[in-house]
Enzyme design. Sequence first.
Site, PDB file in Angstrom:
ATOM      1  N   LYS A  16      -5.784 -12.633  -7.827  1.00  0.00           N
ATOM      2  CA  LYS A  16      -4.751 -12.194  -8.330  1.00  0.00           C
ATOM      3  C   LYS A  16      -3.661 -12.743  -7.254  1.00  0.00           C
ATOM      4  CE  LYS A  16      -1.904  -7.807  -8.205  1.00  0.00           C
ATOM      5  NZ  LYS A  16      -0.857  -8.304  -7.518  1.00  0.00           N
ATOM      6  N   LEU A  70      -0.177  -5.104 -14.499  1.00  0.00           N
ATOM      7  CA  LEU A  70      -1.559  -4.506 -14.749  1.00  0.00           C
ATOM      8  C   LEU A  70      -1.665  -3.342 -13.630  1.00  0.00           C
ATOM      9  CD1 LEU A  70      -3.689  -8.042 -14.100  1.00  0.00           C
ATOM     10  CD2 LEU A  70      -3.064  -6.718 -16.361  1.00  0.00           C
ATOM     11  N   CYS A  86      -2.562  -8.146  39.287  1.00  0.00           N
ATOM     12  CA  CYS A  86      -2.096  -8.855  40.629  1.00  0.00           C
ATOM     13  C   CYS A  86      -0.875  -8.527  41.401  1.00  0.00           C
ATOM     14  CB  CYS A  86      -2.661 -10.231  40.848  1.00  0.00           C
ATOM     15  SG  CYS A  86      -1.263 -11.027  40.032  1.00  0.00           S
ATOM     16  N   LYS A 132     -10.835  -9.141 -16.432  1.00  0.00           N
ATOM     17  CA  LYS A 132     -10.357  -9.032 -17.698  1.00  0.00           C
ATOM     18  C   LYS A 132     -11.555  -9.047 -18.614  1.00  0.00           C
ATOM     19  CE  LYS A 132      -6.135 -11.987 -16.825  1.00  0.00           C
ATOM     20  NZ  LYS A 132      -5.664 -13.117 -17.179  1.00  0.00           N
ATOM     21  N   LYS A 150      -7.363  -4.529  -6.173  1.00  0.00           N
ATOM     22  CA  LYS A 150      -6.610  -4.676  -5.031  1.00  0.00           C
ATOM     23  C   LYS A 150      -7.581  -4.762  -4.017  1.00  0.00           C
ATOM     24  CE  LYS A 150      -2.561  -5.212  -4.879  1.00  0.00           C
ATOM     25  NZ  LYS A 150      -1.551  -4.047  -4.837  1.00  0.00           N
ATOM     26  N   CYS A 196       2.338 -14.815  34.423  1.00  0.00           N
ATOM     27  CA  CYS A 196       2.060 -14.153  35.576  1.00  0.00           C
ATOM     28  C   CYS A 196       1.826 -15.543  36.412  1.00  0.00           C
ATOM     29  CB  CYS A 196       0.771 -13.414  35.712  1.00  0.00           C
ATOM     30  SG  CYS A 196       0.099 -13.184  37.385  1.00  0.00           S
ATOM     31  N   ARG A 255       9.505 -13.149 -15.066  1.00  0.00           N
ATOM     32  CA  ARG A 255       9.461 -12.026 -15.768  1.00  0.00           C
ATOM     33  C   ARG A 255      10.447 -11.117 -15.649  1.00  0.00           C
ATOM     34  NH1 ARG A 255       4.901  -8.588 -12.673  1.00  0.00           N
ATOM     35  NH2 ARG A 255       3.393 -10.023 -14.053  1.00  0.00           N
ATOM     36  N   ALA A 295       0.776  -1.099   0.042  1.00  0.00           N
ATOM     37  CA  ALA A 295      -0.043   0.003   0.084  1.00  0.00           C
ATOM     38  C   ALA A 295       0.933   1.354   0.141  1.00  0.00           C
ATOM     39  CB  ALA A 295      -0.969  -0.011   1.116  1.00  0.00           C
ATOM     40  N   GLU A 296       1.924   1.304   0.842  1.00  0.00           N
ATOM     41  CA  GLU A 296       2.891   2.385   0.809  1.00  0.00           C
ATOM     42  C   GLU A 296       3.568   2.461  -0.599  1.00  0.00           C
ATOM     43  OE1 GLU A 296       5.281   5.547   2.666  1.00  0.00           O
ATOM     44  OE2 GLU A 296       3.460   4.513   3.218  1.00  0.00           O
TER      45      GLU A 296
END
Length: 841
Positions: A145, A104, A474, A321, A345, A489, A166, A55-56
């Site tokens: 995807k 894409l 506690c 598509k 996405k 604990c 690729r 996303a960034e």
Amino acid sequence: MNPNSKHNTNFTNLLKPSDSDIKQFAAQHICRLTDLLNRYAYEYYTLDAPSVPDAEYDKLFRELEALELNHPELKLPDSPTQRVGGEPLAGFAEVRHEVPMLSLTNAFSPQDENGVFDHAEMYAFDQRVRDGLDGGNPEYVIEPKFDGLAISLLYRDGVLVQAATRGDGTTGEDVTQNIKTVSNIPLRLHGENTPELIEVRGEVLMLKADFVALNKRQAENGQKPFANPRNAAAGSLRQLDSRITAQRKLHFFPYSVARQQDGFVAEEHIQELAYFQALGFSLPNGNFGCFKNIDEVLAFYEHMQQKRPELPYEIDGMVVKVNSLAQQHELGFISRAPRWAVAHKFPAEEALTIVEAIDVQIGRTGAVTPVARLQPVFVGGVTVTNATLHNQDEVSRKDVRVGDTVVVRRAGDVIPEVVRVIFERRPMRETAVAVSDGIGHRQDDLFAETPSANQTQSVPLHKPYRLPTHCPICRSEIEREEGEAVARCSGGMLCQAQRAQGLIHFASRKAMDIDGLGEKQIEQLVAQDLVRHFADLYRLDIPTLQKMKETADKTVAESDQMPSEGSSVGASGKHKKQPVKWAENILAGIEASKTPELARFLFALGIRHVGERTAKTLAQAFGTLERVRRAPEPVLACLPDIGTVVARSIAHFFAQAEQQAMIDELLAAGVAPQTQAVTIPPARHAEPQRWIARLPGFKISENKAQALWELAGKNIEGLQTDKALPTDWQAWRSEPQNAALLENLKTFFAQMPSEDEAAQGSDGINKAVAGKTFVLTGTLPTLKRDQAQSLIEAAGGKVSGSVSKKTDYVVAGEAAGSKLEKANALGVSVLSEAELLTLLG
């Protein structure tokens, strides 16, 4: 002042940047974004180690696209908007793609706080397609995807001859030998009418289950685990040794034909997919489809977004598509992607945010989990403000600190977690450092003749995080056993966070077996502070149970304007409490649980590391609750299946005054655990040389311990007082805690029955059953499996899960299987249920 004067100053114009300033800023920003995105692309495609979430990257990519659109003359030759992916790794032969492997264009459908999607970008895509087709009505195919590695497979005369990655879209890597190890890729195409040549494009990935198994093997071999299935698939495919790839269980799904000679010629993409299956390829059946309009496509997208966590593979969106291949040809391509397809996405499952604080949560079992408190960030369809840090080791490994910018992941219903720190964004402070002044003096040298120049260095603003030493609820100590990742604990039932789980375990079928008292009722009792300790269950009465139910049902009762169960309405309209059957059943179940088998009672206490099997060992070794309560740690450590760690846990539990008080309260409330036959006499297992070798803080072998025992006259009193014993022993016994332990051991052994007394049945032992090993198989006529096991163990016998030469009896019921066959083959005695009951007396 004359407004028309040439000397009049316009302050607004002075503050407004010039066109050249704007252009200079744009050029600098384009240069920075290009460098940053190329670095991120290199990490993603070449190193397979992305440092920021998708996303960034997408956000920065769009920012660069917008700047280049407004300033096309400033576009750099290496702009990531002009190419696809990264350069191939060295070590593999290069393959030039005759048909470029393009990527894409992305489209996004952000969700609001109510989970409603905004599909504006997809409707815009649909409109562009329609405009490109002069108003035509396209059908669409939508398919997953995959989050894997794009691969091109070349077949000649039906035989796989080449496989290539690729790469940068034009040139990739030859990975043919590795691809041949992928089990669902046909080495020869199926069918009779195979094409003379066909190039199939698709995705290589690793299924979730195979990824988990791989990382387990990595951990077992002391190797670094993979961050996610995509990295694992990429790393596996790029192994120079194809034998390693073969072990990784990769998977392949086809999604397009790049070129073809002869054979079936499809007119639609959906026909291509069917053709792939006919040729022998796997398809993601049930997770793709052909639809008549964009609304149907979007409905399927939303369905798949919900289904995503259940899929056996990772996907990060859906590919849409145009179905008609003729329409695809008509629409054509832009510089880096086809106009007839889009990668739709899913909402980001990773996002960047800042750690505002780190604190701990105490789980229902006492587990202490560090939690990052975050600046709110929308990820995975929800606003996330907290993320788990798992344990101290994970915090230290990732080096998460307050103020850090971190990547947060949320997938499906999985608890959000901090994935990694963006270290270049860590807040720093400047601190002075002592440096040489150039003539041998240091800055902090009082005798320096000339002062040094001030120098500083950047250090992190916040210190590394460490778990607290005491529970925030506690105030009990937080403990972490050697070899365990999770700290806990030590408060047990004293800690409110653990109380409900402790009571649920106490009342469960294999523990106190309190019929009618379920998890829901216990949670309500604890939430309303009506029960704090085990003994409080035995003080419950009808009014208390009614109060619990009325409080829990209050909201429902008010909304329905109906009296809750267990009450009636009199003439005045007021509710009158009445005894109800459900409450009476709970009280009856509590009363019936007051005389449990000793092993069940010990298991019910929830002692760490004490499961059913260990509880039975304790019961068989000591026979009574009082003996178990006083059993010294070295003796416990000698018993079968109880080692140092478990013995320490048991001794620690009974050493706490609060736990002893809790048991005393149970006894005072009428709980009376049954006496158990002593079938594992400590005198047999805890021989002097064995428990001496297990004394805390005194290292000695069993052989030397035996010699020490003999020097002491074979009695504990000699160990306590004999001044002729070795000096290191005398030094050890002089410590107050060690002297107290020896006195405890002497008292304990004096009160335990001897091995002879145990063998004579002084504790009610059944001589015909004691020490014998039984195996249960099939369905017994009247007894349940656990009932038969309890009867055998109460009489001093042992129940095993498998038949061997050491088995004394096999108890066979209806539909007995291989265990009965093995018993007959080994000559082991076979009993019916009736014969077992006779043997038990």
